[in-house]
Design an enzyme around this catalytic site. Structure first.
Site, PDB file in Angstrom:
ATOM      1  N   HIS B 149     -26.868   2.556 -33.183  1.00 28.98           N
ATOM      2  CA  HIS B 149     -25.543   2.589 -33.857  1.00 28.98           C
ATOM      3  C   HIS B 149     -24.761   1.672 -33.299  1.00 28.98           C
ATOM      4  O   HIS B 149     -24.542   1.876 -31.971  1.00 28.98           O
ATOM      5  CB  HIS B 149     -24.966   3.762 -34.128  1.00 28.98           C
ATOM      6  CG  HIS B 149     -25.300   4.495 -35.508  1.00 28.98           C
ATOM      7  ND1 HIS B 149     -25.185   4.005 -36.594  1.00 28.98           N
ATOM      8  CD2 HIS B 149     -26.100   5.757 -35.488  1.00 28.98           C
ATOM      9  CE1 HIS B 149     -25.622   5.131 -37.510  1.00 28.98           C
ATOM     10  NE2 HIS B 149     -26.353   5.966 -36.773  1.00 28.98           N
ATOM     11  N   CYS B 217     -25.601  -2.891 -36.607  1.00 26.45           N
ATOM     12  CA  CYS B 217     -24.560  -3.087 -37.724  1.00 26.45           C
ATOM     13  C   CYS B 217     -23.920  -4.464 -37.309  1.00 26.45           C
ATOM     14  O   CYS B 217     -23.438  -4.838 -35.859  1.00 26.45           O
ATOM     15  CB  CYS B 217     -23.681  -2.408 -37.968  1.00 26.45           C
ATOM     16  SG  CYS B 217     -24.114  -0.678 -38.387  1.00 26.45           S
ATOM     17  N   ARG B 226     -26.644  -7.959 -39.723  1.00 24.98           N
ATOM     18  CA  ARG B 226     -27.390  -7.417 -38.542  1.00 24.98           C
ATOM     19  C   ARG B 226     -27.180  -8.061 -37.547  1.00 24.98           C
ATOM     20  O   ARG B 226     -27.238  -9.433 -37.600  1.00 24.98           O
ATOM     21  CB  ARG B 226     -28.660  -7.069 -38.883  1.00 24.98           C
ATOM     22  CG  ARG B 226     -29.150  -5.998 -39.772  1.00 24.98           C
ATOM     23  CD  ARG B 226     -28.669  -4.727 -39.643  1.00 24.98           C
ATOM     24  NE  ARG B 226     -29.009  -3.905 -40.618  1.00 24.98           N
ATOM     25  CZ  ARG B 226     -27.945  -3.655 -41.873  1.00 24.98           C
ATOM     26  NH1 ARG B 226     -26.892  -4.159 -41.767  1.00 24.98           N
ATOM     27  NH2 ARG B 226     -28.470  -3.043 -42.816  1.00 24.98           N
TER      28      ARG B 226
END
Lengths: 66, 254
Positions: B149, B217, B226
């Site tokens: 993340h 992300c 991405r």
């Protein structure tokens, strides 16, 4: 609505304020502990994987994770 | 409500009208309160997503790292010499299990747990960063690929865009440290699976180098694209000898 609920609570004012705070705290606990984790996979901003088809696919293992 | 009704005492018609308006007013009041509630719930969701998931994940991941250190024994602070032989193949222990840690001296959180698999619920949201199961292992020829993340849930890859060519990414297992050096960063669409192909960017091509790929992300707080970082295997050290030079506390700037 909330005013009506507040008037329905038993006891003197300070007791009713206390009850309200306890109810609100319980609500936050339930939301943080269960409700928000359950709906977060459907939010479109958490995915760092490549090759996952689409957000909101639920939490299956592997590349298909939301 | 009751006050309005009292004021309208007198003619039956007045009372009737007052009751109707107060009913309407009551309905609007309830609607307003529901909308306010909805707004408060959304705000609360943001608080949970942007703050609380970090609090929980940080705590969980710090615990995991501390437990690993206990299990493996703390690495000596001496600088270990790079090894010449083929690197040991780590045991990944099975789906969702933590089998190593990732050090990135460039990041704010410099050490996070590394687990097997990329399930959001079981790995990335709770344990740290996750190894794409079909990809190579540290030190092996191929493309050892890891997802994490960039925001929320402990944000292990928050600083991914700060990585520059030559920056170190180190994988630690029970036996060894595997040191990689960043070669390039790119932004791709979410379906660009070729970035984790054995030869990055060239699916189907037989790999000749040991690569590492991070995926996160992009942009921040979005999942539209991405952010990809490729790194190349540099050397490995035996964990019994201490830490690799890349992790030396006052090593080269970086």
């Amino acid at each position: 609505m909330y005013a009506w609920m507040f008037r329905r609570l038993p006891g003197p004012l300070w007791v009713r304020i206390l009850i309200t705070l306890v109810i609100l705290a319980a609500l936050v606990v339930v939301l943080f502990g269960w409700v928000f984790p359950a709906i977060s996979p459907y939010m479109p901003f958490n995915d760092g994987l490549v090759g996952s088809p689409s957000p909101g696919a639920g939490g299956t293992a592997g590349m298909g994770a939301a | 409500m009751s006050r309005g009704r009292r004021r309208a005492d007198g003619t039956a018609r007045g009372a009737h009208r007052a009751k109707r308006t107060s009913l309407l007013g009551g309905a609007i009041g309830v609607l307003g309160e529901l909308l306010l509630t909805l707004g408060a719930l959304m705000l609360l969701f943001l608080v949970w997503q942007l703050w609380w998931t970090d609090v929980v994940a940080d705590r969980e991941q710090d615990t995991i790292v501390a437990e690993l250190d206990q299990q493996w024994g703390e690495a000596e602070q001496a600088i270990a010499a790079p090894q010449d032989g083929p690197p040991p193949v780590p045991d990944t222990l099975g789906d969702t299990m933590v089998w190593g840690t990732m050090h990135v001296p460039e990041f704010d959180r410099q050490r996070v747990p590394l687990a097997e698999g990329v399930s959001l619920e079981k790995v990335l949201n709770v344990k740290g960063v996750g190894h794409y199961p079909e990809t190579a292992l540290p030190g092996q020829v191929g493309n050892f690929s890891v997802a994490g993340h960039r925001n929320t849930y402990g944000r292990p890859f928050e600083g991914i865009a700060r990585l520059e060519e030559g920056d170190a990414i180190v994988i630690e297992t029970a036996e060894a440290f595997y040191v990689y050096e960043v070669t390039e960063s790119l932004v791709v669409m979410p379906d660009a699976v070729e970035v984790i192909a054995p030869t990055p960017g060239q699916p189907g091509v037989e790999p000749t180098e040991a690569m590492l790929t991070l995926t996160a992300c992009h942009p921040m707080y979005s999942a539209r694209e991405r952010y990809i970082v490729h790194a190349e295997f540099a050397y490995w050290t035996d964990r019994a000898d201490g830490i690799p030079e890349a992790l030396a506390p006052n090593g080269q700037e970086g």
